[in-house]
Design an enzyme around this catalytic site. Structure first.
Site, short mmCIF file in Angstrom:
data_model
loop_
_atom_site.label_atom_id
_atom_site.label_comp_id
_atom_site.label_asym_id
_atom_site.label_seq_id
_atom_site.Cartn_x
_atom_site.Cartn_y
_atom_site.Cartn_z
N GLU A 35 0.83 -1.21 0.00
CA GLU A 35 0.00 0.00 0.00
C GLU A 35 0.86 1.27 0.00
O GLU A 35 0.56 2.24 -0.67
CB GLU A 35 -0.93 0.01 1.22
CG GLU A 35 -2.15 -0.89 1.07
CD GLU A 35 -3.00 -0.50 -0.13
OE1 GLU A 35 -3.35 0.67 -0.27
OE2 GLU A 35 -3.30 -1.39 -0.95
N CYS A 190 -11.98 2.97 -14.74
CA CYS A 190 -12.25 4.41 -14.60
C CYS A 190 -10.92 5.14 -14.50
O CYS A 190 -10.58 5.74 -13.48
CB CYS A 190 -13.10 4.65 -13.34
SG CYS A 190 -13.78 6.31 -13.29
N CYS A 197 -16.00 3.33 -20.06
CA CYS A 197 -17.33 3.30 -19.43
C CYS A 197 -18.18 2.13 -19.95
O CYS A 197 -19.06 1.65 -19.22
CB CYS A 197 -18.04 4.61 -19.66
SG CYS A 197 -17.10 6.01 -19.01
N CYS A 200 -17.84 -0.67 -17.63
CA CYS A 200 -17.89 -0.31 -16.20
C CYS A 200 -19.18 -0.86 -15.57
O CYS A 200 -20.27 -0.66 -16.10
CB CYS A 200 -17.84 1.20 -16.06
SG CYS A 200 -18.02 1.73 -14.35
N CYS A 206 -23.97 6.26 -13.42
CA CYS A 206 -22.83 7.17 -13.21
C CYS A 206 -23.25 8.55 -13.72
O CYS A 206 -23.50 8.75 -14.91
CB CYS A 206 -21.60 6.67 -13.97
SG CYS A 206 -20.28 7.88 -13.98
S1 SF4 Z 1 -19.15 5.01 -16.02
FE1 SF4 Z 1 -18.48 6.52 -14.53
S2 SF4 Z 1 -17.50 5.32 -12.92
FE2 SF4 Z 1 -17.65 4.00 -14.72
S3 SF4 Z 1 -15.75 4.26 -15.84
FE3 SF4 Z 1 -17.15 5.72 -16.69
S4 SF4 Z 1 -16.80 7.59 -15.52
FE4 SF4 Z 1 -15.89 5.93 -14.36
#
Ligand code: SF4
Length: 356
Positions: A35, A190, A197, A200, A206
């Site tokens: 970390e 992200c 996205c 995602c 989002c």
């Molecule tokens: S949808 Fe939103 S949270 Fe997901 S990758 Fe795109 S910007 Fe990031």
């Protein structure tokens, strides 16, 4: 469990990283080292450093009993050397106050040098599956975009909003998986530029994605021009040995061996050339009664710190061996030694450039 965390966990099961060196035989010590190394450094860069570090210092006791010089030498190249010194100090506290076992209590962990709220949460979550929220750079980015959290980065008001959301989404169950999942989502999907996205797991709600405002989140820091400083770095050598001095523990490159330097203060204009008759070099030579047989100035080297830019003018001074030995506050090192001891990266480059 919120729908957000449920979707992130399902994504992690298929896509998350599960084979990183510090994820094998998970223990708090390895998680802690990783970390700290991962703060502002990418996984691919950290892996060889981590493996070397763990081979030399396999547990808290080995780290606590090592010399700080040895620890710094293992850190050289990662930057932010105060982190290595804090690791060493914290290991000594763990040895002296916790019988060499990494504490499991949040308040005890967060009071160790170099461990803040997010790092303490990450260590306890990943190693002991305790429920703690984390808010590292990756998580801040995901949450700021998903919730369109506005505010100047790292200001207390912005952090407060981000922590509130982080706490809200953090599940009670599978907390260790969720912590790793959020780090992976930020690092793999992200991303800072060009987030993916389409793949995602939380794209449907989002806010930044829905409002086509991803590039605006997280909000940027107001731009400020970095101050520029200039210094001479003296490569004092007899052609074989190089004279190095230990830097004070506080300040840049704290506790590392480095070339003697002469500060030239703020950088003025574009001038990057020096004159051997420069009074500051002359004063240095007079002070140590050095007689120089050859002098060579190398191209100026630029190094950017978070709070200023440093222009280093390397100047090589060839002196004879007897003369070199009159220098008393530092030590003499061979080129091979310079590979072993913890030198700041720009200084290492300057020395190896000078000796071809
Ligand atoms: S949808 Fe939103 S949270 Fe997901 S990758 Fe795109 S910007 Fe990031």
């Amino acid at each position: 469990m919120t729908s957000f965390s449920h979707r992130v966990l399902s994504w992690f099961d298929i896509n998350g990283r599960k084979h990183l060196p510090w994820q094998q035989q998970t223990c708090a010590y390895k998680t802690w080292i990783s970390e700290i190394m991962l703060q502002q450094t990418q996984v691919s860069t950290v892996i060889p450093y981590f493996n070397r570090f763990i081979t030399s210092f396999p547990d808290e006791m080995a780290l606590a009993n090592a010399s700080v010089d040895d620890v710094l030498a293992h850190w050289a190249g990662l930057g932010y050397y105060s982190r290595a010194r804090n690791l060493h100090k914290a290991a000594q506290i763990i040895r002296d106050q916790y019988n060499g076992c990494f504490p499991e209590d949040f308040d005890e962990v967060v009071s160790l040098p170099g461990i803040g709220r997010s790092t303490a949460g990450a260590i306890l979550s990943l190693s002991f599956n305790q429920r703690h929220a984390i808010l590292d750079g990756n998580v801040k980015r995901v949450l700021s975009r998903h919730q369109m959290i506005s505010g100047i980065p790292n200001q207390s008001e912005t952090l407060k909003k981000q922590w509130q959301i982080a706490e809200k989404f953090t599940p009670k169950k599978d907390n260790n998986k969720y912590t790793q999942a959020m780090m992976d989502l930020g690092a793999m999907v992200c991303t800072r530029t060009k987030p993916n996205c389409d793949v995602c797991p939380v794209h449907v709600d989002c806010q930044a994605n829905l409002h086509d405002k991803i590039s605006e989140y997280p909000n940027k820091k107001p731009k400020k021009t970095l101050p520029e400083k200039q210094m001479i770095a003296l490569i004092i050598t007899d052609g074989e040995k190089i004279y190095l001095e230990k830097r004070p523990d506080k300040g840049i490159w704290g506790g590392l061996w480095s070339l003697p330097e002469i500060s030239l203060g703020e950088k003025v204009g574009q001038s990057e050339t020096l004159d051997f008759s420069d009074e500051k070099i002359k004063n240095f030579l007079d002070k140590y009664q050095l007689t120089v047989s050859q002098y060579h100035q190398y191209a100026t080297y630029r190094h950017v710190f978070t709070h200023y830019r440093l222009f280093i003018c390397p100047v090589q001074l060839l002196v004879d061996t007897d003369n070199l030995q009159t220098l008393s506050s530092g030590e003499l090192f061979s080129l091979n030694d310079c590979e072993e001891i913890g030198l700041p990266t720009p200084i290492q480059k300057i020395i190896f450039n000078a000796f071809g």
